[in-house]
Design a protein around this motif. Structure first.
Motif, PDB file in Angstrom:
ATOM      1  N   ILE A 101     -23.389  30.786   5.339  1.00  0.00           N
ATOM      2  CA  ILE A 101     -23.042  31.402   4.059  1.00  0.00           C
ATOM      3  C   ILE A 101     -22.654  32.845   4.367  1.00  0.00           C
ATOM      4  O   ILE A 101     -23.505  33.700   4.601  1.00  0.00           O
ATOM      5  CB  ILE A 101     -24.221  31.348   3.075  1.00  0.00           C
ATOM      6  N   ALA A 102     -21.365  33.093   4.397  1.00  0.00           N
ATOM      7  CA  ALA A 102     -20.867  34.410   4.793  1.00  0.00           C
ATOM      8  C   ALA A 102     -19.459  34.591   4.262  1.00  0.00           C
ATOM      9  O   ALA A 102     -18.757  33.623   3.951  1.00  0.00           O
ATOM     10  CB  ALA A 102     -20.881  34.553   6.322  1.00  0.00           C
ATOM     11  N   ASP A 103     -19.059  35.837   4.170  1.00  0.00           N
ATOM     12  CA  ASP A 103     -17.711  36.151   3.727  1.00  0.00           C
ATOM     13  C   ASP A 103     -16.701  35.564   4.713  1.00  0.00           C
ATOM     14  O   ASP A 103     -16.944  35.543   5.926  1.00  0.00           O
ATOM     15  CB  ASP A 103     -17.545  37.668   3.645  1.00  0.00           C
ATOM     16  N   GLU A 104     -15.594  35.063   4.184  1.00  0.00           N
ATOM     17  CA  GLU A 104     -14.511  34.473   4.968  1.00  0.00           C
ATOM     18  C   GLU A 104     -14.868  33.108   5.548  1.00  0.00           C
ATOM     19  O   GLU A 104     -14.073  32.534   6.290  1.00  0.00           O
ATOM     20  CB  GLU A 104     -14.067  35.412   6.112  1.00  0.00           C
ATOM     21  N   GLU A 105     -16.049  32.588   5.252  1.00  0.00           N
ATOM     22  CA  GLU A 105     -16.405  31.240   5.672  1.00  0.00           C
ATOM     23  C   GLU A 105     -16.192  30.273   4.508  1.00  0.00           C
ATOM     24  O   GLU A 105     -16.003  30.682   3.365  1.00  0.00           O
ATOM     25  CB  GLU A 105     -17.864  31.183   6.147  1.00  0.00           C
ATOM     26  N   SER A 106     -16.238  28.964   4.812  1.00  0.00           N
ATOM     27  CA  SER A 106     -16.033  27.980   3.749  1.00  0.00           C
ATOM     28  C   SER A 106     -17.122  28.080   2.687  1.00  0.00           C
ATOM     29  O   SER A 106     -16.884  27.787   1.514  1.00  0.00           O
ATOM     30  CB  SER A 106     -15.999  26.573   4.345  1.00  0.00           C
ATOM     31  N   SER A 118     -18.485  30.787   1.504  1.00  0.00           N
ATOM     32  CA  SER A 118     -18.550  32.166   1.015  1.00  0.00           C
ATOM     33  C   SER A 118     -18.851  32.170  -0.474  1.00  0.00           C
ATOM     34  O   SER A 118     -18.670  31.169  -1.173  1.00  0.00           O
ATOM     35  CB  SER A 118     -17.222  32.877   1.268  1.00  0.00           C
ATOM     36  N   ALA A 119     -19.287  33.306  -0.970  1.00  0.00           N
ATOM     37  CA  ALA A 119     -19.584  33.421  -2.395  1.00  0.00           C
ATOM     38  C   ALA A 119     -18.331  33.191  -3.233  1.00  0.00           C
ATOM     39  O   ALA A 119     -18.383  32.557  -4.292  1.00  0.00           O
ATOM     40  CB  ALA A 119     -20.188  34.791  -2.695  1.00  0.00           C
ATOM     41  N   ASP A 120     -17.199  33.701  -2.777  1.00  0.00           N
ATOM     42  CA  ASP A 120     -15.956  33.516  -3.531  1.00  0.00           C
ATOM     43  C   ASP A 120     -15.640  32.033  -3.719  1.00  0.00           C
ATOM     44  O   ASP A 120     -15.301  31.594  -4.824  1.00  0.00           O
ATOM     45  CB  ASP A 120     -14.794  34.203  -2.811  1.00  0.00           C
ATOM     46  N   ASN A 121     -15.733  31.276  -2.635  1.00  0.00           N
ATOM     47  CA  ASN A 121     -15.428  29.846  -2.720  1.00  0.00           C
ATOM     48  C   ASN A 121     -16.434  29.102  -3.597  1.00  0.00           C
ATOM     49  O   ASN A 121     -16.058  28.277  -4.442  1.00  0.00           O
ATOM     50  CB  ASN A 121     -15.407  29.225  -1.325  1.00  0.00           C
ATOM     51  N   SER A 138     -25.762  35.323   4.897  1.00  0.00           N
ATOM     52  CA  SER A 138     -25.803  36.645   4.291  1.00  0.00           C
ATOM     53  C   SER A 138     -26.646  36.654   3.020  1.00  0.00           C
ATOM     54  O   SER A 138     -26.431  35.842   2.119  1.00  0.00           O
ATOM     55  CB  SER A 138     -24.385  37.101   3.954  1.00  0.00           C
ATOM     56  N   GLN A 141     -24.163  37.395   0.006  1.00  0.00           N
ATOM     57  CA  GLN A 141     -23.389  36.243  -0.441  1.00  0.00           C
ATOM     58  C   GLN A 141     -24.278  35.233  -1.166  1.00  0.00           C
ATOM     59  O   GLN A 141     -23.904  34.686  -2.217  1.00  0.00           O
ATOM     60  CB  GLN A 141     -22.713  35.571   0.755  1.00  0.00           C
TER      61      GLN A 141
END
Length: 333
Positions: free
Chosen positions: A90-95, A97-100, A127, A130
């Protein structure tokens, strides 16, 4: 008087020989120039066909990639159980990520045919930031759509930041052999001080703040800085614990098991006794027996083949080196 035969002068013989030699050199020069031009022409055509192939592949990726960024299929009027996968770090730019995850959650809750939303989790955490984003968004969406329940199903692993997210769900399920928990915070680095002394390497760091380089692995640790960093980790751990308590409430058996928040991990069977989960079951079991709608629709954000290609192409070696040599920051584990 009759004409007498005369031998060609030496200069004329030499002149004819030089002319023949000059003609030979010109012919050789033309041959070489033609060969060079042919090679250049071949290279140009080679570059052209390579660019043509690349353009073809690029267009094919755009055409045949999924056109919808969220979900692998669209809902119908009969209803479904919305599924969102939480896989990997769970991290930024990973599948994961919080955005996804937030985007998928919003789409799943907003879909009028969603009878429930199900998080299918297989993640070691990551993270705290995230994870916190996703946790807060789940609470917001549950309040906005009170008629839509959210369930978390842990498959192989639901640890640390992944469990942080799961604790915001209405109920959590796992397999009897799943690994659940790991409610703790970790931050790791290396110390190269003695190695540098052995190699005779001098470290030179210039800062404008007394503690600006306190995480530098090439300098000795200081007691006050170590204490400060431990305080940061303890604060993050407390935030983690408070969120889990808020999500799970009285279901947690904290008094009987004070080691619950120590960072240990338990099997699904043990987690059920500890109150970390609500039952044993798979994704299909929860959809069929708990939700009552076994038609599953995947709302997970999908990466196109082109996205995967560009991500791999643009992977940052410097970032990996900084993680290896320094400290990437606290991780929920």
């Amino acid at each position: 008087m009759s004409d007498e035969w005369k031998e060609p002068s030496e200069s004329k013989v030499l002149g004819d020989g030089a002319g023949q030699e000059q003609k030979s050199w010109k012919l050789l020069e033309k041959t070489l120039l033609a060969s060079v031009q042919e090679q250049r022409r071949a290279r140009r055509w080679g570059i052209f066909f390579k660019l043509l192939t690349f353009g073809y592949l690029f267009i094919a990726l755009l055409i045949f990639s999924p056109s919808l960024p969220i979900g692998s299929s669209k809902s119908d009027a009969t209803g479904h159980t919305a599924v969102i996968n939480v896989r990997g770090m769970i991290a930024d730019e990973e599948s994961a990520s919080a955005d996804n995850l937030v985007g998928a959650l919003r789409a799943a809750f907003a879909d009028g045919a969603s009878r429930a939303v199900l998080l299918r989790i297989n993640s070691p955490g990551g993270s705290p930031v995230q994870s916190g984003y996703v946790y807060d968004e789940i609470l917001r969406l549950r309040a906005k759509y009170p008629q839509t329940k959210l369930y978390a199903v842990i498959t192989d692993l639901g640890a640390s930041g992944a469990y942080y997210i799961a604790s915001a769900a209405d109920e959590i399920y796992a397999d009897k052999s799943s690994l659940v928990g790991s409610i703790g915070v970790t931050a790791a680095s290396f110390g190269f001080v003695e190695a540098m002394k052995t190699l005779g390497v001098e470290r030179r760091v210039y800062t404008s703040g007394e503690h600006k380089a306190f995480l530098d692995p090439f300098q000795p640790q200081k007691a006050d800085e170590t204490e400060f960093w431990q305080g940061v980790l303890s604060t993050t751990h407390r935030q983690f614990i408070d969120s889990v308590k808020a999500g799970r409430g009285e279901r947690l058996q904290v008094e009987a098991h004070p080691e619950l928040f120590s960072g240990l991990v338990w099997s699904g069977e043990q987690a059920l006794e500890l109150g970390l989960i609500d039952g044993l079951g798979s994704t299909s079991y929860v959809a069929r027996e708990i939700v009552g709608e076994e038609n599953l629709v995947d709302f997970t954000v999908k990466e196109t083949p082109f996205d995967r290609f560009t991500k791999r192409l643009g992977a940052s070696i410097a970032e990996r080196l900084s993680i290896w040599a320094g400290l990437p920051g606290p991780q929920l584990r």
